[in-house]
Design a protein around this motif. Structure first.
Motif, PDB file in Angstrom:
ATOM      1  N   LYS A   1     105.709  -0.229  23.797  1.00  0.00           N
ATOM      2  CA  LYS A   1     106.353   1.096  23.357  1.00  0.00           C
ATOM      3  C   LYS A   1     105.577   1.305  22.054  1.00  0.00           C
ATOM      4  CE  LYS A   1     110.327  -1.093  21.056  1.00  0.00           C
ATOM      5  NZ  LYS A   1     109.812  -2.206  20.494  1.00  0.00           N
ATOM      6  N   ALA A   2     104.728   0.213  21.579  1.00  0.00           N
ATOM      7  CA  ALA A   2     104.085   0.453  20.269  1.00  0.00           C
ATOM      8  C   ALA A   2     102.567   0.088  20.612  1.00  0.00           C
ATOM      9  CB  ALA A   2     104.289  -0.397  19.251  1.00  0.00           C
TER      10      ALA A   2
ATOM     11  N   LYS B   1      96.183   0.226  29.043  1.00  0.00           N
ATOM     12  CA  LYS B   1      96.276   1.331  28.047  1.00  0.00           C
ATOM     13  C   LYS B   1      95.687   0.524  26.625  1.00  0.00           C
ATOM     14  CE  LYS B   1      97.606   5.188  25.930  1.00  0.00           C
ATOM     15  NZ  LYS B   1      98.677   6.033  25.533  1.00  0.00           N
TER      16      LYS B   1
ATOM     17  N   ALA C   1      96.772  -1.850  19.346  1.00  0.00           N
ATOM     18  CA  ALA C   1      96.351  -0.452  18.594  1.00  0.00           C
ATOM     19  C   ALA C   1      96.549  -0.789  17.089  1.00  0.00           C
ATOM     20  CB  ALA C   1      97.230   0.521  18.868  1.00  0.00           C
TER      21      ALA C   1
ATOM     22  N   ALA D   1      97.410  -3.281  13.226  1.00  0.00           N
ATOM     23  CA  ALA D   1      98.409  -3.796  12.641  1.00  0.00           C
ATOM     24  C   ALA D   1      99.553  -2.919  12.786  1.00  0.00           C
ATOM     25  CB  ALA D   1      98.197  -3.811  11.190  1.00  0.00           C
TER      26      ALA D   1
ATOM     27  N   ILE E   1     101.705  -0.064  12.107  1.00  0.00           N
ATOM     28  CA  ILE E   1     101.801   0.934  11.013  1.00  0.00           C
ATOM     29  C   ILE E   1     103.205   0.883  10.218  1.00  0.00           C
ATOM     30  CG2 ILE E   1     101.165   3.299  10.095  1.00  0.00           C
ATOM     31  CD1 ILE E   1      99.036   3.143  12.211  1.00  0.00           C
ATOM     32  N   LYS E   2     104.344   1.004  11.010  1.00  0.00           N
ATOM     33  CA  LYS E   2     105.449   1.363  10.527  1.00  0.00           C
ATOM     34  C   LYS E   2     106.125   0.103   9.823  1.00  0.00           C
ATOM     35  CE  LYS E   2     106.363   4.314  14.623  1.00  0.00           C
ATOM     36  NZ  LYS E   2     106.733   4.393  15.933  1.00  0.00           N
TER      37      LYS E   2
ATOM     38  N   LEU F   1      98.526 -10.733   6.270  1.00  0.00           N
ATOM     39  CA  LEU F   1      97.357 -10.900   7.156  1.00  0.00           C
ATOM     40  C   LEU F   1      96.564 -12.211   7.071  1.00  0.00           C
ATOM     41  CD1 LEU F   1      95.737  -7.391   7.820  1.00  0.00           C
ATOM     42  CD2 LEU F   1      97.699  -8.372   9.010  1.00  0.00           C
TER      43      LEU F   1
ATOM     44  N   GLY G   1      93.586  -3.863  13.588  1.00  0.00           N
ATOM     45  CA  GLY G   1      93.736  -5.428  13.683  1.00  0.00           C
ATOM     46  C   GLY G   1      93.468  -5.667  15.188  1.00  0.00           C
TER      47      GLY G   1
ATOM     48  N   GLU H   1      90.095  -6.747  15.240  1.00  0.00           N
ATOM     49  CA  GLU H   1      89.904  -7.821  14.571  1.00  0.00           C
ATOM     50  C   GLU H   1      90.313  -9.103  15.363  1.00  0.00           C
ATOM     51  OE1 GLU H   1      92.050  -6.028  11.311  1.00  0.00           O
ATOM     52  OE2 GLU H   1      90.141  -6.233  10.067  1.00  0.00           O
TER      53      GLU H   1
ATOM     54  N   GLU I   1      91.242   2.029  10.062  1.00  0.00           N
ATOM     55  CA  GLU I   1      92.061   2.019   8.680  1.00  0.00           C
ATOM     56  C   GLU I   1      91.561   3.036   7.610  1.00  0.00           C
ATOM     57  OE1 GLU I   1      90.412  -0.490  10.390  1.00  0.00           O
ATOM     58  OE2 GLU I   1      91.856  -2.172  10.621  1.00  0.00           O
TER      59      GLU I   1
ATOM     60  N   GLY J   1      91.826  -5.155   7.114  1.00  0.00           N
ATOM     61  CA  GLY J   1      92.142  -6.730   6.324  1.00  0.00           C
ATOM     62  C   GLY J   1      92.281  -7.781   7.056  1.00  0.00           C
TER      63      GLY J   1
END
Ligand code: CAA
Length: 261
Positions: free
Chosen positions: A27-28, A63, A67, A69, A71-72, A88, A112, A115, A135, A143
């Motif tokens: 979902k994220a 998919k 995507a 770190a 963000i929320k 991090l 991330g 990374e 970023e 980061g």
């Protein structure tokens, strides 16, 4: 065994010697929230103790590998909190994992996600993979090691371009610039990576561990120090592996090697 809600963890391969971790937070788009990263660390820690496991594969979905770190989770955080908590910082433990670890990247590997892939020893990409450090588009910078590892992987100009514009690169470009070791059709990626992982896992674990340590030291040491470390590690294999091979009636048949040694 541990219960995971953001990743799936299993042992795969004909000899059950490949640790297989799939990021599973669809979902994220597998955004790397704290809970996911803690589960990933637990899974790696378990695989590092599991003598049967000689190589680990880290993958995501078709998919998204990941995507970035979350963000929320990041949005409400303030300087004092991230500084004092060294936000991090704990991600870096992935780069300290002792056994070979391969990233199989389909879809997005952004921020991330890119990374984490770069903390692995080898990256293989599916044809539709996209790599990027977006970023800057959020008013921040990588980061999780992106400015360092991406620069080492693709060189200064391409790394600067990616970090300063946030533009993504395709799997083919990633191959061209040396970020990934090979590109495969989306549906074949995991099978192809499993073949490599099973091959690596069939080798002496001491030898693969030393090979990894020696290659990684090239990023941390001067040439003279790195060559010295390499030669000493090479010498130390005479205590175990080569002796076993030579004892097999001069045939040097590596097939007799016990992968646990
Ligand atoms: N964090 C949290 N949630 C994310 C996320 C992220 N990094 N990326 C995607 N999601 C969520 C979206 O919010 C959306 O959730 P809702 O349906 O609840 O709104 C869901 O995943 C699906 O995403 P989209 O609808 O955006 O999917 P898309 O196919 O239209 O776009 C995408 C895909 C281009 C990857 C887009 O999701 C995107 O740009 N994501 C953000 C990428 C990014 O900026 N990553 C860097 C994060 S910062 C970082 O990583 C710092 C660091 O150095 C460690």
């Amino acid at each position: 065994s541990a219960f995971y809600s953001n990743i799936t963890v299993e042992k795969k391969g004909k000899k059950n010697n490949v640790g297989f971790i799939q990021l599973n937070r669809p979902k994220a788009l597998n955004a790397l929230c704290d809970a996911l990263m803690k589960e990933l660390q637990t899974a790696l820690s378990d695989f590092s103790k599991d003598e049967e496991v000689g190589c680990v594969v880290l993958t995501g979905s078709n998919k998204a590998f990941a995507a970035g770190a979350d963000i929320k989770e990041m949005q409400p955080r303030e300087f004092a909190e991230v500084y004092k908590g060294d936000f991090l910082g704990f991600w870096n433990s992935i780069s300290l994992f002792k056994k070979p670890i391969i990233a199989a990247v389909n879809g997005y590997a952004l921020g991330g996600g890119c990374e984490i892939a770069m903390m692995c020893d080898i990256i293989y990409a599916g044809e539709k993979a996209k790599f990027g450090q977006p970023e800057i588009l959020l008013g921040t910078i990588p980061g999780g090691g992106g400015t360092q590892r991406l620069t080492q992987a693709v060189g200064k100009s391409k790394a600067m371009e990616m970090v300063l514009t946030g533009d993504q690169i395709s799997a083919q470009e990633a191959l061209q610039f040396g970020l990934v070791a090979n590109v495969y059709p989306v549906e074949e990626l995991v099978d192809k990576v499993m073949e490599k992982a099973e091959k690596i896992a069939s080798m002496s674990q001491i030898a693969t561990g030393m090979a990894k340590e020696a290659v990684n030291s090239s990023y941390e040491m001067t040439l003279a120090e790195g060559i010295h470390l390499e030669r000493r590690l090479f010498h130390s294999t005479f205590a175990t592996i080569l002796k076993l091979a030579i004892n097999s009636i001069g045939s040097c048949n590596m097939g007799i090697i016990n992968a646990k040694l």
